[in-house]
Design an enzyme around this catalytic site. Structure first.
Site, PDB file in Angstrom:
ATOM      1  N   CYS A 128       0.818  -1.223   0.000  1.00 40.12           N
ATOM      2  CA  CYS A 128       0.000   0.000   0.000  1.00 40.12           C
ATOM      3  C   CYS A 128       0.849   1.270   0.000  1.00 40.12           C
ATOM      4  O   CYS A 128       0.614   2.199  -0.795  1.00 40.12           O
ATOM      5  CB  CYS A 128      -0.963   0.011   1.190  1.00 40.12           C
ATOM      6  SG  CYS A 128      -0.235  -0.577   2.699  1.00 40.12           S
ATOM      7  N   SER A 157      -5.033  -0.047  10.215  1.00 41.16           N
ATOM      8  CA  SER A 157      -5.796  -1.027   9.418  1.00 41.16           C
ATOM      9  C   SER A 157      -4.874  -1.801   8.479  1.00 41.16           C
ATOM     10  O   SER A 157      -5.213  -2.874   8.004  1.00 41.16           O
ATOM     11  CB  SER A 157      -6.887  -0.336   8.597  1.00 41.16           C
ATOM     12  OG  SER A 157      -6.314   0.702   7.813  1.00 41.16           O
ATOM     13  N   ARG A 238       4.289   3.646  12.314  1.00 45.71           N
ATOM     14  CA  ARG A 238       2.883   3.319  12.585  1.00 45.71           C
ATOM     15  C   ARG A 238       2.303   4.413  13.473  1.00 45.71           C
ATOM     16  O   ARG A 238       2.906   4.799  14.483  1.00 45.71           O
ATOM     17  CB  ARG A 238       2.774   1.962  13.292  1.00 45.71           C
ATOM     18  CG  ARG A 238       1.355   1.441  13.384  1.00 45.71           C
ATOM     19  CD  ARG A 238       0.797   1.001  12.058  1.00 45.71           C
ATOM     20  NE  ARG A 238       1.461  -0.155  11.498  1.00 45.71           N
ATOM     21  CZ  ARG A 238       1.237  -0.645  10.284  1.00 45.71           C
ATOM     22  NH1 ARG A 238       0.396  -0.018   9.490  1.00 45.71           N
ATOM     23  NH2 ARG A 238       1.861  -1.709   9.831  1.00 45.71           N
ATOM     24  N   HIS A 245      -2.960   5.984   4.783  1.00 45.31           N
ATOM     25  CA  HIS A 245      -1.512   6.180   5.019  1.00 45.31           C
ATOM     26  C   HIS A 245      -1.125   7.555   4.488  1.00 45.31           C
ATOM     27  O   HIS A 245      -1.612   7.979   3.432  1.00 45.31           O
ATOM     28  CB  HIS A 245      -0.694   5.131   4.260  1.00 45.31           C
ATOM     29  CG  HIS A 245      -0.736   3.742   4.821  1.00 45.31           C
ATOM     30  ND1 HIS A 245      -1.330   3.407   6.024  1.00 45.31           N
ATOM     31  CD2 HIS A 245      -0.252   2.584   4.306  1.00 45.31           C
ATOM     32  CE1 HIS A 245      -1.210   2.112   6.234  1.00 45.31           C
ATOM     33  NE2 HIS A 245      -0.558   1.576   5.215  1.00 45.31           N
TER      34      HIS A 245
END
Ligand code: 2RA
Length: 339
Positions: A128, A157, A238, A245
């Site tokens: 991602c 997530s 994180r 993101h």
């Protein structure tokens, strides 16, 4: 034409997003087969208003399937991708299993659709945080791109639905809570609080002191952009965000680059939404991007100490453009080429 589509990992966060995205993008589905581990089989997931029962994954379940979307982890992909291909399916794999394989295209349709031409049954969906980066960077490569510095702010997530639930519980318990749960990596023994915190670790550490997530930004970007010599300096962090993101990026070019030139190119780049108006406090953020399939770019400005460098902020929904949306776009590109 309509196609028989399978989703492996259908009950996971990305799997569910894949089912939703097939409907939302009105993909021509003749039949949808939802596959998962035996313990997840039996659940029903709604598709276009109809309940579909999740079956246990096995080779026979891929018989007659045209396109199989995978998001069940690398081990499941290594087990089932060859079986699905043997049954005649084309596999679009969201796991990391095949991304760096020579004969497996690693594809972002807005960036390198041509790579689809030589697939041999398996196509890899990039990580991602790589996808949103290359969507924003691709339109700028021919300005002489040499070096990408990227610090990511990654939603929980990306670790799955359990991480979303765990963060919500930590936040509910408040900052005094000292019961670290599963962050930053479920499998490692040390756990740290995620609520009201940031953790400079996404996935496990490698011997070179970088995390797997950071090396994906290096290796996958080079493969997708076909720039083996591209310098990438990653830091993956994180953060206590649920969906979306963000990436603070500095791009260094071989010559001085004007911000106006960068803005012009991004304004017309496929898959990019330019949100860049500091005078009106307009810029991308995760709560803007979550739920959409676009890549948002803003905070574009000249580096104060280097005319060759431009800074920017890139945001995308990590489950959608970062996974499910990109995977379905690859499927669309495939049928567009007459798979
Ligand atoms: C993460 N990119 O955010 C990884 C896997 N989805 O955890």
């Amino acid at each position: 034409d309509a196609y028989r589509v399978a989703v492996l990992g259908a009950t996971g966060a990305v799997g569910r997003a894949m089912v939703e995205t097939l409907a939302r993008r009105n993909f021509p589905v003749a039949e949808l087969r939802l596959l998962a581990s035996p313990k997840s089989a039996g659940q029903t997931i709604s598709f276009r208003g109809e309940p579909v029962v999740v079956q246990a994954a096995e080779e026979a379940a891929f018989a007659g399937i045209d396109i199989a979307l995978f998001s069940a982890g690398a081990d499941a992909s290594l087990t089932f991708a060859p079986l699905a291909v043997r049954q005649g399916a084309v596999v679009i794999d969201n796991s990391s299993a095949y991304r760096m394989h020579e004969d497996v295209p690693l594809v972002v349709p807005e960036v390198n659709p041509h790579a689809l031409a030589h697939h041999r049954g398996i196509i890899a969906n990039p990580n991602c945080s790589t996808i949103q980066l290359v969507v924003a960077v691709k339109p700028l490569v021919d300005l002489g791109l040499e070096h990408i510095h990227v610090a990511t702010y990654q939603a929980v997530s990306g670790m799955g639905q359990k991480a979303v639930d765990a963060l919500m519980q930590e936040v509910a318990r408040g900052p005094a809570s000292s019961e670290p749960t599963l962050f930053p990596v479920v499998s490692q023994p040390e756990h740290y609080p995620m609520a009201f915190n940031v953790l400079p670790q996404c996935d496990v550490f490698l011997d070179n002191g970088y995390t797997k997530e950071e090396m994906k930004l290096v290796n996958e970007s080079r493969k997708i952009l076909e720039l083996p010599g591209l310098a990438v300096s990653p830091t993956a962090v994180r953060v206590p965000v649920l969906y979306g993101h963000s990436e603070a990026v500095a791009l260094r070019f071989s010559r001085p680059v004007r911000v106006e030139e960068v803005r012009e190119r991004l304004a017309r780049a496929p898959g990019v939404v330019l949100v860049d108006d500091p005078a009106r406090r307009r810029y991308p953020h995760p709560r803007m991007a979550a739920g959409t399939g676009e890549t948002y770019v803003g905070r574009i400005r000249q580096d104060l100490s280097d005319p060759h460098t431009v800074l920017m902020f890139i945001v995308a929904d990590n489950l959608l453009k970062g996974a499910a949306w990109n995977a379905v776009q690859i499927a669309e590109a495939l049928i567009g080429r007459g798979v």
